[in-house]
Design an enzyme around this catalytic site. Structure first.
Site, PDB file in Angstrom:
ATOM      1  N   LEU A 250     -55.338 -11.514 -40.043  1.00  0.00           N
ATOM      2  CA  LEU A 250     -54.111 -11.671 -40.825  1.00  0.00           C
ATOM      3  C   LEU A 250     -54.414 -11.696 -42.319  1.00  0.00           C
ATOM      4  CD1 LEU A 250     -52.010 -14.199 -38.710  1.00  0.00           C
ATOM      5  CD2 LEU A 250     -51.500 -11.803 -39.142  1.00  0.00           C
ATOM      6  N   ARG A 254     -52.729  -9.149 -44.821  1.00  0.00           N
ATOM      7  CA  ARG A 254     -51.913  -9.591 -45.957  1.00  0.00           C
ATOM      8  C   ARG A 254     -52.225  -8.813 -47.226  1.00  0.00           C
ATOM      9  NH1 ARG A 254     -52.637 -15.597 -43.570  1.00  0.00           N
ATOM     10  NH2 ARG A 254     -50.730 -15.558 -42.313  1.00  0.00           N
ATOM     11  N   PHE A 387     -43.416  -9.906 -42.254  1.00  0.00           N
ATOM     12  CA  PHE A 387     -44.689  -9.435 -41.703  1.00  0.00           C
ATOM     13  C   PHE A 387     -45.864 -10.320 -42.134  1.00  0.00           C
ATOM     14  CE2 PHE A 387     -43.827  -4.578 -41.139  1.00  0.00           C
ATOM     15  CZ  PHE A 387     -43.571  -4.763 -39.795  1.00  0.00           C
ATOM     16  N   GLU A 388     -46.898 -10.372 -41.279  1.00  0.00           N
ATOM     17  CA  GLU A 388     -48.179 -11.023 -41.606  1.00  0.00           C
ATOM     18  C   GLU A 388     -48.020 -12.489 -42.015  1.00  0.00           C
ATOM     19  OE1 GLU A 388     -50.197  -9.148 -40.570  1.00  0.00           O
ATOM     20  OE2 GLU A 388     -49.815  -7.083 -41.128  1.00  0.00           O
ATOM     21  N   GLY A 389     -47.101 -13.167 -41.362  1.00  0.00           N
ATOM     22  CA  GLY A 389     -46.795 -14.542 -41.744  1.00  0.00           C
ATOM     23  C   GLY A 389     -45.721 -14.527 -42.814  1.00  0.00           C
TER      24      GLY A 389
END
Length: 579
Positions: A250, A254, A387-389
């Site tokens: 992740l 990011r 997205f991505e957290g």
């Protein structure tokens, strides 16, 4: 450490440092997107059968899927800077960029970094060429940002040959046509573990396509595991250590998302500038109006800051990984940049949202129609803050990681905050006299911004200790301050490096840096006051701390309108983002 020390401009990497190879890669990707993706973008958004897959295979033929794959597995191993350049330039391909990013990033990297030799030889050659397509399956109906709350369960079969998986994953990019799925399950309901799941796995099925607000061309489906038999040799990494893979992947995802958002911001700016030059109102092109110039300039300045911080960070990561080949060590090295990865994701995705919003606004009513690309830009951009957290989760990561490292003695954060308390009475802002060096005043502002952060963060750490996790509003303020400090400093360092090395071509970079810094700096004052007013009861302590904050946040405004007009004139003259 960027919050605790100053760095010399020649120590950072900037886009002006791209090698000829980097420029060639950028041109190759841009040509591919322009000639192959853009002409098919409407058909892609309609999810024409087989089209996305064929476009990925064409990208594979050009080497655009193999930047991170080692050469011994048919990859090109171009390095992290090249990989970021590909992500930035492929972003003009709309939904294709989402499928490409899911495949090359979070889909392939877990095997690249954590796979066994057998797993790498089995999967990476196909992933590098596009003969195989990857997907990444972490999110569940009851576990989104809380990834470790996953309920998908794995149990070893009686013969010891398979893990039997039961559960569901949702919102999985590329799911409709992917061959290889990186997924996670808890062995015996406890040990969070990563698995490689092949599409033809018995008991594994893919749900229907989701109907989405944007990125319509990308495939997004749920995955269903009903006594799915996954061979034991498809366990990825160590049993019970799936979080190591998930979180490190992740982090990479990011900053790659940040790169894509930078590219999309540039594309939105170019479209907005072109329309502003063509559209006439009251007998003049929109580009002649001051408020339109202001929008153009602000998008350019924010994009410049995002681009500067992104490549500063990626340059550092590339340098750190120069001699690393072991996946675990690479993961650990990237984990050191978890804060910067979150900053890149948040700053670039929010810059993009600002850019596409102003792009629509400059188009007026036409921006709301599908006749113009502004409408698609607007819809496609929104997912990047999820997205991505989510950006909220990434804002929790930034101060949380800082404070955790500080309390463990890995970062001298608390010592720096204590040292600040001894020098606050002598702190004074530098005011312009006309004798200072270029950007000297602005670097002093950033230095004081760091001290303001230490003041707020040190007070919060001392007051709340471990309970600070419950003070999310304070954590958000600390995150916002850290993000802006990194962005301001990165913009200034890039401009100063250009002044030192190539002064005749530095003017625009200086203007962009100034435009960003003088827009961002006052925000830190407001955030600090909010935090201090909450942490101290009204009285002498609050007044004392507000007085210190006032000294740290003092500055003399510059002619921001004039600077923005210069920036807008250059962008409009070029018809695109310029530095």
């Amino acid at each position: 450490m960027f919050l605790l020390e100053n760095i010399e401009p020649d120590k950072i990497f900037t886009p002006e440092d791209f090698a000829d190879e980097h420029k060639m890669i950028a041109d190759t990707v841009a040509d591919f997107v322009e000639n192959e993706i853009v002409p098919n973008i409407e058909e892609l958004d309609k999810q024409k059968e087989g089209l996305m897959r064929s476009m990925l295979e064409k990208a594979g033929e050009l080497g655009l899927l193999s930047a991170d794959v080692p050469e011994e597995y048919e990859g090109d191993e171009m390095g992290k800077i090249a990989s970021a350049i590909i992500a930035e330039n492929v972003s003009a391909g709309g939904s294709f960029a989402v499928s490409h990013g899911a495949h090359t990033g979070i889909g392939s990297l877990p095997i690249i970094l954590f796979g066994t030799e057998e797993q790498k030889r089995k999967y990476l050659p196909g992933l590098a060429t596009g003969k195989l397509v990857a997907a990444y399956a972490l999110t569940e109906p009851m576990a989104g940002s809380d990834a470790l709350g996953a309920r998908t369960k794995a149990v070893l079969s009686e013969d010891g040959k398979y893990y039997i998986l039961n559960g569901e994953k949702i919102f999985i990019t590329n799911a409709g046509f992917a061959d290889v799925f990186i997924t996670y399950a808890k062995i015996d309901g406890e040990k969070f573990t990563a698995f490689i799941v092949d599409r033809d796995t018995p008991g594994f099925s893919v749900g229907a396509e989701e109907k989405k607000l944007g990125i319509k061309g990308s495939s997004t489906c749920s995955l269903i595991f009903e006594d799915a038999k996954v061979p034991v040799e498809n366990v990825l990494g160590e049993i019970g250590k799936g979080h190591v893979i998930a979180f490190n992947i992740l982090n990479i995802g990011r900053y790659k998302l940040g790169a894509g958002a930078v590219g999309s911001s540039k594309a939105a700016l170019a479209v907005a500038a072109k329309y502003a030059l063509e559209r006439q109102q009251f007998g003049l092109p929109l580009a002649k109006f001051g408020m339109i110039k202001n929008k153009i300039a602000q998008v350019a300045a924010k994009t410049y800051a995002s681009e500067s911080l992104l490549y500063r960070m990626v340059g550092e990561i590339e340098e750190v990984l120069e001699d690393e080949t072991d996946g675990k060590e690479i993961g650990a090295a990237i984990e050191d940049y978890a804060i910067e990865c979150s900053i890149a994701k948040v700053h670039a995705s929010e810059t993009l949202d600002y850019a596409v919003d102003e792009c629509v606004q400059i188009h007026g009513g036409y921006g709301y129609t599908q006749e113009f690309p502004a409408e698609r830009f607007y819809r496609d951009a929104r997912i990047n803050r999820i997205f991505e957290g989510t950006n909220e989760v990434n804002r929790l990561i930034i101060p949380g990681t800082l404070l955790r490292r500080g309390m463990k003695g890995q970062l001298p954060l608390l010592q720096a905050a204590q040292a600040l308390a001894a020098e606050v009475t002598s702190l004074r802002a530098k005011m312009p006299t006309g004798d200072e060096a270029p950007l000297e005043i602005e670097f002093d502002m950033v230095d004081r911004a760091k001290k303001l952060f230490l003041m707020v963060g040190g007070t919060a750490a001392q007051k709340y200790m471990q309970k600070i996790v419950k003070e999310q509003e304070i954590i958000e303020i600390m995150a916002n301050m850290a993000i802006e400090i990194y962005a301001m400093e990165s913009a200034l360092l890039r401009a100063k490096k250009a002044l030192d090395n190539n002064p005749e071509n530095a003017e625009t970079k200086v203007e962009l840096a100034l435009a960003y810094v003088y827009d961002a700096f006052p925000k830190l004052d407001a955030w600090a006051k909010q935090a201090l007013a909450y942490m101290f009861e009204a009285g002498d302590m609050l007044r004392t701390n507000l007085s210190i904050a006032k000294r740290l946040a003092k500055y003399q405004p510059v002619n921001l309108i004039g600077i923005r007009r210069k920036i807008a004139a250059k962008v409009l003259d070029a018809g695109k983002y310029v530095v």
